[in-house]
Motif scaffolding. Structure first.
Motif, PDB file in Angstrom:
ATOM      1  N   ALA A  38       0.773 -11.928   1.230  1.00 44.24           N
ATOM      2  CA  ALA A  38      -0.001 -10.729   0.893  1.00 44.24           C
ATOM      3  C   ALA A  38       0.892  -9.546   0.546  1.00 44.24           C
ATOM      4  O   ALA A  38       0.426  -8.413   0.475  1.00 44.24           O
ATOM      5  N   THR A  39       2.190  -9.785   0.315  1.00 41.43           N
ATOM      6  CA  THR A  39       3.122  -8.725  -0.048  1.00 41.43           C
ATOM      7  C   THR A  39       3.606  -8.930  -1.481  1.00 41.43           C
ATOM      8  O   THR A  39       3.454 -10.010  -2.061  1.00 41.43           O
ATOM      9  N   LEU A  40       4.196  -7.869  -2.049  1.00 43.12           N
ATOM     10  CA  LEU A  40       4.764  -7.931  -3.392  1.00 43.12           C
ATOM     11  C   LEU A  40       6.174  -7.351  -3.379  1.00 43.12           C
ATOM     12  O   LEU A  40       6.439  -6.378  -2.659  1.00 43.12           O
ATOM     13  N   PRO A  41       7.077  -7.884  -4.174  1.00 39.51           N
ATOM     14  CA  PRO A  41       8.439  -7.344  -4.214  1.00 39.51           C
ATOM     15  C   PRO A  41       8.451  -5.919  -4.780  1.00 39.51           C
ATOM     16  O   PRO A  41       7.851  -5.644  -5.807  1.00 39.51           O
ATOM     17  N   GLY A  42       9.127  -5.018  -4.073  1.00 39.95           N
ATOM     18  CA  GLY A  42       9.216  -3.641  -4.519  1.00 39.95           C
ATOM     19  C   GLY A  42       8.044  -2.777  -4.147  1.00 39.95           C
ATOM     20  O   GLY A  42       8.074  -1.555  -4.364  1.00 39.95           O
ATOM     21  N   ALA A  43       6.991  -3.366  -3.593  1.00 42.21           N
ATOM     22  CA  ALA A  43       5.821  -2.587  -3.177  1.00 42.21           C
ATOM     23  C   ALA A  43       6.069  -1.946  -1.817  1.00 42.21           C
ATOM     24  O   ALA A  43       7.011  -2.291  -1.102  1.00 42.21           O
ATOM     25  N   ASP A  44       5.210  -1.023  -1.455  1.00 40.95           N
ATOM     26  CA  ASP A  44       5.210  -0.452  -0.101  1.00 40.95           C
ATOM     27  C   ASP A  44       4.350  -1.375   0.753  1.00 40.95           C
ATOM     28  O   ASP A  44       3.127  -1.234   0.824  1.00 40.95           O
ATOM     29  N   ASN A  45       4.996  -2.368   1.371  1.00 39.68           N
ATOM     30  CA  ASN A  45       4.295  -3.395   2.139  1.00 39.68           C
ATOM     31  C   ASN A  45       4.166  -2.945   3.586  1.00 39.68           C
ATOM     32  O   ASN A  45       5.180  -2.720   4.256  1.00 39.68           O
ATOM     33  N   ARG A  46       2.937  -2.827   4.077  1.00 37.00           N
ATOM     34  CA  ARG A  46       2.683  -2.262   5.396  1.00 37.00           C
ATOM     35  C   ARG A  46       2.025  -3.299   6.305  1.00 37.00           C
ATOM     36  O   ARG A  46       0.886  -3.707   6.092  1.00 37.00           O
ATOM     37  N   LEU A  47       2.759  -3.714   7.317  1.00 35.29           N
ATOM     38  CA  LEU A  47       2.275  -4.716   8.257  1.00 35.29           C
ATOM     39  C   LEU A  47       1.334  -4.087   9.278  1.00 35.29           C
ATOM     40  O   LEU A  47       1.621  -3.040   9.855  1.00 35.29           O
ATOM     41  N   VAL A  48       0.190  -4.761   9.504  1.00 33.82           N
ATOM     42  CA  VAL A  48      -0.761  -4.359  10.535  1.00 33.82           C
ATOM     43  C   VAL A  48      -0.874  -5.519  11.517  1.00 33.82           C
ATOM     44  O   VAL A  48      -1.678  -6.436  11.322  1.00 33.82           O
ATOM     45  N   PRO A  49      -0.074  -5.539  12.576  1.00 34.99           N
ATOM     46  CA  PRO A  49      -0.089  -6.683  13.498  1.00 34.99           C
ATOM     47  C   PRO A  49      -1.456  -6.839  14.171  1.00 34.99           C
ATOM     48  O   PRO A  49      -2.112  -5.850  14.519  1.00 34.99           O
ATOM     49  N   GLY A  50      -1.869  -8.089  14.314  1.00 31.49           N
ATOM     50  CA  GLY A  50      -3.065  -8.373  15.092  1.00 31.49           C
ATOM     51  C   GLY A  50      -4.377  -8.066  14.424  1.00 31.49           C
ATOM     52  O   GLY A  50      -5.405  -7.965  15.101  1.00 31.49           O
ATOM     53  N   ALA A  51      -4.403  -7.911  13.098  1.00 29.42           N
ATOM     54  CA  ALA A  51      -5.651  -7.608  12.384  1.00 29.42           C
ATOM     55  C   ALA A  51      -6.174  -8.860  11.689  1.00 29.42           C
ATOM     56  O   ALA A  51      -5.409  -9.626  11.099  1.00 29.42           O
TER      57      ALA A  51
END
Length: 320
Positions: A275-288
């Protein structure tokens, strides 16, 4: 705007209720316990499916670079989705999907936003009813928005490009400037397909926020026989062609326009880094969990701050 999905889900709700009532009435005289068990299975069997999905998450995620989920996080994600799924699939989408209307252009009056309008793009087996909490908050903040119903429900993702185009045009008319796209799940792929459809499209949007989008596919996609389901299997030919088309338009660019929300306990899109992309602002939401992530307090708080102010909210990039 119409929604064939709403009618399908209305029928599913009524059939489930009728089946549960029929079973309960017929079986009760012979065995009250069997009667109650059958009703519970008919109305609550989805909780078992959710549990099995999260067991698969724990198994598949073992080699993913995102933090490995703890069992407590998996249990919390299960409970989130148990509570959220009926609200979305048995109420908002089938019966309440028209509750919040899209913003409208008022002829002869100044444009209504200095920050740009928002285009809301839902995911697989959803309609605009998914976005009710967002619509309520955008209305409160004075940010105009438009939404789509991606249909045919089980069609090719490429077929949704004209729907996204029409929504972007409406959003441009609302605020007189480039809008932002907010996408859940498959909606992020529909947005990317629209961006890749014309070399000028990336310049027509300020930003794209995706929530639980299978940018590289999902492990579950291998079990689908539907056109859009197959297009979400891991690294399938359609996704590879999409990536190539994006590179053709902007050969030196990364996904700098994207903020990608993702979770290590997403029960639909996994392993997590898909669900991430290279160069993007990838924001992890643990436990969702997958659907619940769309309404996660942090996701909504930071995203709405961006949409209302035009500024990027503070966040730690958790993947690149």
């Amino acid at each position: 705007m119409h929604s064939r999905l709403a009618r399908l889900q209305q029928g599913a709700v009524f059939m489930a209720l009728a089946a549960a009532l029929g079973w309960g009435v017929v079986v009760w005289p012979q065995s009250p316990a069997a009667s109650m068990a059958g009703v519970a299975l008919l109305l609550g069997g989805y909780v078992v499916v959710l549990a099995l999905e999260l067991v698969a998450v724990a198994w598949v995620h073992r080699s993913d670079p995102a933090p490995r989920p703890r069992w407590a996080e998996l249990a919390a994600a299960w409970w989130q989705e148990v509570r959220v799924a009926p609200r979305v699939f048995a109420w908002r989408q089938p019966f309440w999907w028209r509750r919040w209307s899209d913003s409208e252009v008022t002829p002869g009056k100044p444009r209504v936003s200095d920050v740009g309008a928002v285009v809301l793009i839902h995911g697989f087996v959803c309609n605009r009813g998914l976005w009710h909490p967002w619509m309520r908050e955008l209305h409160r903040l004075g940010v105009p928005y438009v939404s789509v119903n991606l249909e045919p429900v089980f069609g090719s993702i490429d077929g949704y490009v004209p729907l996204v185009e029409a929504a972007v045009r409406r959003a441009e008319a609302l605020a007189g400037r480039a809008p932002r796209l907010v996408c859940h799940s498959m909606g992020g792929l529909a947005a990317r397909a629209w961006l890749a459809a014309d070399a000028g499209n990336p310049a027509r949007v300020q930003q794209v926020l995706t929530i639980g989008t299978p940018h590289h596919g999902t492990w579950l996609g291998q079990f689908s026989h539907l056109p859009n389901g197959r297009q979400m299997s891991l690294n399938n030919p359609w996704l590879q062609a999409l990536t190539n088309a994006e590179a053709l338009h902007t050969p030196t660019a990364t996904y700098h326009q994207f903020i990608c929300w993702y979770s290590n306990t997403d029960n639909i899109v996994f392993p997590a880094s898909t669900a991430t992309l290279p160069g993007a602002d990838n924001r992890l939401v643990p436990g969702a969990a997958h659907v619940a992530m769309a309404f996660h307090p942090r996701v909504m708080r930071e995203s709405l701050a961006i949409l209302a102010s035009g500024a990027n909210s503070p966040s730690k990039r958790t993947a690149s």
